[in-house]
Design an enzyme around this catalytic site. Sequence first.
Site, mmCIF file in Angstrom:
data_model
loop_
_atom_site.group_PDB
_atom_site.id
_atom_site.type_symbol
_atom_site.label_atom_id
_atom_site.label_comp_id
_atom_site.label_asym_id
_atom_site.label_seq_id
_atom_site.Cartn_x
_atom_site.Cartn_y
_atom_site.Cartn_z
ATOM 1 N N GLU A 268 39.612 44.673 40.112
ATOM 2 C CA GLU A 268 40.815 43.929 39.739
ATOM 3 C C GLU A 268 40.641 42.503 40.257
ATOM 4 O OE1 GLU A 268 43.104 44.923 37.800
ATOM 5 O OE2 GLU A 268 42.647 47.055 37.698
ATOM 6 N N CYS B 216 47.767 36.891 41.474
ATOM 7 C CA CYS B 216 46.610 36.888 40.576
ATOM 8 C C CYS B 216 46.996 36.698 39.110
ATOM 9 C CB CYS B 216 45.812 38.177 40.742
ATOM 10 S SG CYS B 216 46.741 39.688 40.409
#
Length: 459
Positions: free
Chosen positions: A211, A245
């Site tokens: 991720e 993010c």
Amino acid sequence: MKNSIPQKVEAQQRYFSTGQTKDLLFRKDILKKLRNEIEKQEDAICDALYSDFKKPSFETLVAETQFVLAELKMMIKHLDLWAKPERVPSAILNFPSSDWIYKEPYGNILIISPWNYPFQLTLLPLISAIAAGNTAVLKPSELTPQTTAIISKLVSSVCSPEHVLVCEGDAEVAKTLLQQKWDYIFFTGSTRVGKIVYESAARQLTPVTLELGGKSPCVVDETAVPAQAARRIVWGKFLNAGQTCIAPDYILVHHKLKDRLVEELIKSIKAFFGEQPQDSKDLARIISNDHFNRLLGLLENQKILHGGSHNKTDRFIPPTLVDEPSMDSEIMQEEIFGPLLPIISYRDESELQTWINARGKPLAAYIFTKRKSFQKKFIREFSFGGGTINDTLLQISNKKLPFGGVGQSGLGSYHGKRSFDTFSHQKAIVKRATWLDLRFKYPPYNVPLNLIKKMKHIF
């Protein structure tokens, strides 16, 4: 800790081989105990995150503890069903048979988590690893020591170290962990470190979920509602001081709407955080001095539309709008991961291809428009992990949607059932009956080849 890592990993491997973690009642009991401990320690978790980088308690509750508790609730509720062998239609060639998919734990899992959402991004994969029947070693970030300490306390109160172990330490500890043999690695962090993790995993042929991140664009066309778009962009960008993010990394706004949008962005910033944002209780701080200095470096030689001040002692940078940075400037070359928001105008939609595609496939993308044709075109033409139309961040909120990147922004996805599937090997089983055994498949092969060519539908 570093020197004892091999022995601790071996202890987990031995524990997994006993089969204890595969028991469904055992898994559910651990998950329930973990839920209860988080609920009891929720205020302490908020205090820990505030101590680490002044994260507002509201943001901790919404984006960390309650997010994790919701995942626990879903996992406990559906675990029996998700772990149950799944029957699938049989192939005619196998008649008579029944065909099944069995959900099997991988074994020993390594979870490396980041500092920006240190509780959520450590506990979320752990919940799924436990639910799927694995053991796990957690390596939280050394940049959030108070949060890591409370995670370690929570985990040790619920699990034995042979089942789940928290390894505290710096990059050297992570390096030692990556040198061990794992059955699965789950990493959340930067693309740069993700490549190191992937390379280490490849040596052992270990499957991974990565991720990562990227420069997530936010496109605002001439039909967008400026005030509404501004509110939603400011919220998504400056949540956690931009250290998210999937935060909008930069805005591409139609030139006809730019001045109005900038005006509304400034209004929203002031409405949310006041005239003196450093006094606001709703703005987190930059995580470290290194990160603080890096962000200041990105502002060098840039035209500032709003903000731009800083306080190094407090590691504070206010919401800052940057006007028309060049495509080759440093601020447009790397993920910002902070409260800096470049604003770039465009005249023609073809310019979007130049700006977006030059920066790889991002983890997220956002578009503000009333035109459905433009929405469809944007989704069709650009590759990105996930996104939201006419808002930001919301793609992460629905656990029925996969969360993950593509290309440089990640590998694999999770959340909800996909999290359980991520940590489960899908074992295919065909159960043949014994009351009939068709002879044509056995040598000597006497079936005409022309007939075999017409039997594609049985395979």
